[in-house]
Design a protein around this motif. Structure first.
Motif, PDB file in Angstrom:
ATOM      1  N   GLU A   1       8.255 -22.874  10.190  1.00 55.99           N
ATOM      2  CA  GLU A   1       8.898 -22.033   9.181  1.00 55.99           C
ATOM      3  C   GLU A   1       9.377 -20.759   9.859  1.00 55.99           C
ATOM      4  N   GLY A   2      10.105 -19.939   9.096  1.00 55.08           N
ATOM      5  CA  GLY A   2      10.597 -18.671   9.640  1.00 55.08           C
ATOM      6  C   GLY A   2      11.871 -18.873  10.444  1.00 55.08           C
TER       7      GLY A   2
ATOM      8  N   GLN B   1      10.347 -21.524   4.523  1.00 59.44           N
ATOM      9  CA  GLN B   1       8.969 -21.093   4.294  1.00 59.44           C
ATOM     10  C   GLN B   1       8.151 -22.303   3.871  1.00 59.44           C
ATOM     11  N   ARG B   2       6.896 -22.305   4.268  1.00 56.57           N
ATOM     12  CA  ARG B   2       6.032 -23.444   3.938  1.00 56.57           C
ATOM     13  C   ARG B   2       5.945 -23.665   2.428  1.00 56.57           C
ATOM     14  N   GLU B   3       6.095 -22.579   1.649  1.00 59.71           N
ATOM     15  CA  GLU B   3       5.987 -22.696   0.185  1.00 59.71           C
ATOM     16  C   GLU B   3       7.057 -23.596  -0.404  1.00 59.71           C
TER      17      GLU B   3
ATOM     18  N   THR C   1       4.893 -20.328  12.690  1.00 55.99           N
ATOM     19  CA  THR C   1       5.875 -19.420  12.081  1.00 55.99           C
ATOM     20  C   THR C   1       6.729 -18.782  13.167  1.00 55.99           C
TER      21      THR C   1
ATOM     22  N   TRP D   1      11.343 -13.799  12.463  1.00 57.64           N
ATOM     23  CA  TRP D   1      12.596 -13.661  11.737  1.00 57.64           C
ATOM     24  C   TRP D   1      13.682 -13.246  12.716  1.00 57.64           C
TER      25      TRP D   1
ATOM     26  N   VAL E   1       9.847 -13.522   3.278  1.00 54.76           N
ATOM     27  CA  VAL E   1       9.071 -14.157   4.346  1.00 54.76           C
ATOM     28  C   VAL E   1       7.977 -13.212   4.805  1.00 54.76           C
TER      29      VAL E   1
ATOM     30  N   LEU F   1       5.195 -13.132   2.286  1.00 52.80           N
ATOM     31  CA  LEU F   1       4.391 -14.361   2.306  1.00 52.80           C
ATOM     32  C   LEU F   1       3.487 -14.412   3.525  1.00 52.80           C
ATOM     33  N   SER F   2       3.898 -13.735   4.589  1.00 52.41           N
ATOM     34  CA  SER F   2       3.063 -13.806   5.795  1.00 52.41           C
ATOM     35  C   SER F   2       2.230 -12.542   5.965  1.00 52.41           C
TER      36      SER F   2
ATOM     37  N   ALA G   1       3.131  -9.373   5.918  1.00 55.02           N
ATOM     38  CA  ALA G   1       3.718  -8.246   6.648  1.00 55.02           C
ATOM     39  C   ALA G   1       3.554  -6.966   5.830  1.00 55.02           C
TER      40      ALA G   1
END
Ligand SMILES: [Zn+2]
Length: 297
Positions: A45-46, A163-165, A179, A182, A236, A239-240, A242
């Motif tokens: 992802e990412g 994204q994994r979602e 991941t 970006w 993103v 979700l991670s 940050a």
């Protein structure tokens, strides 16, 4: 290259030598470490879509090149040209090719089952890459899930998604997730940042947004696209975990709110694929859809 169907415009010629995309050094190092016990399924992802494809091809190189992905040998070259015998790329072209043969996407996937039942032809691993796996038809995704539930000696699978979602949770739970950074990790552009700030204020207070979009000529299509990509980037981040100020504020939407934002962003982006999309209307829809509970895909 498959011939275009009659009546279809011929596709633009591909550049003769597409510049190889560089894969982030940390990601490469991570993949090299992983390769000693390569997971049967890897979610990447990412990054941007081309970054994910480049990383997946690099993974195939690491698992098949005698030098661990030198980039120069015959195996590496075949992989980068996607003609390597133990590489399968399931992408849009794969399904379009099946369609031209009158085969459904699910049946095209089924044809791969006996292949995955066999060990690879070479000494490495057979790598099957699912490009933009979030777009797989649900029956194809379920077939993939069944495939992952069985041991497939010598075979590894890579699922690419922003994204994994956006993937079936059951697919993600069977996978190792990598991941990618970006692209450019660049800061928000000031005008987009200002609009995103206003949007976050609107989600907090329900105020101040429509005055903004209602001003004639306030946002053009280019700015709207910068707002969308800025939000995507911050999503993103949120979700991670940050810690940018915007990502922290987005995280307050909660998991369900972030999922909704993800879907709404994808739909808004799609709306802007029409050059005549009404900018203010799409932005207003985006602002309200994220916080209304009734949004369904
Ligand atoms: Zn090599």
């Amino acid at each position: 290259m498959p011939k275009p169907a009659a009546g279809q415009p011929a596709p633009a010629p591909a550049p003769l030598t597409p510049p190889p995309l560089k894969v982030d050094g940390q990601v490469l190092a991570r993949m090299r470490t992983l390769s000693s016990h390569a997971p049967q399924s890897l979610v990447m992802e990412g990054g941007g879509a081309p970054d994910r494809v480049a990383a997946a091809l690099a993974w195939a190189g690491i698992l098949n090149c005698l030098e661990g992905g030198c980039g120069a040998c015959a195996v590496c070259k075949q992989i980068s040209e996607r003609v390597f015998r133990d590489l399968i790329v399931v992408d849009r072209e794969f399904f379009e090719e099946a369609k031209r043969e009158g085969v459904s996407g699910t049946d095209a996937m089924r044809r791969l089952l006996p292949v995955w039942g066999q060990p690879p032809q070479g000494a490495g691993r057979r790598v099957t890459i699912f490009v933009e796996a979030q777009d797989l038809h649900v029956s194809v995704a379920n077939l993939l899930l069944k495939t992952l539930e069985e041991p497939r000696p010598g075979n590894v699978f890579v699922l690419l998604a922003p994204q994994r979602e956006r993937l079936l949770q059951t697919l993600v739970s069977r996978s190792f997730v990598l991941t990618l950074p970006w692209p450019g990790a660049k800061a928000l552009e000031p005008d987009a940042a200002e609009w995103i700030g206003a949007l976050l204020d609107f989600w907090d207070s329900g105020q101040g947004w429509f005055e903004r979009t209602g001003t004639k000529g306030a946002a053009d299509r280019a700015l709207a696209l910068r707002i969308l990509s800025g939000l995507q980037h911050e999503l993103v981040g949120a979700l991670s975990g940050a810690s940018s100020p915007v990502a922290r504020r987005l995280a307050k939407l909660g998991p369900a709110g972030l999922r909704r934002l993800d879907l709404v962003l994808a739909q808004a982006q799609e709306a802007f694929s029409q050059p005549t999309a009404p900018v203010a209307l799409v932005l207003d829809w985006l602002a309200t859809a994220v916080i209304s509970k009734g949004v369904r895909r």
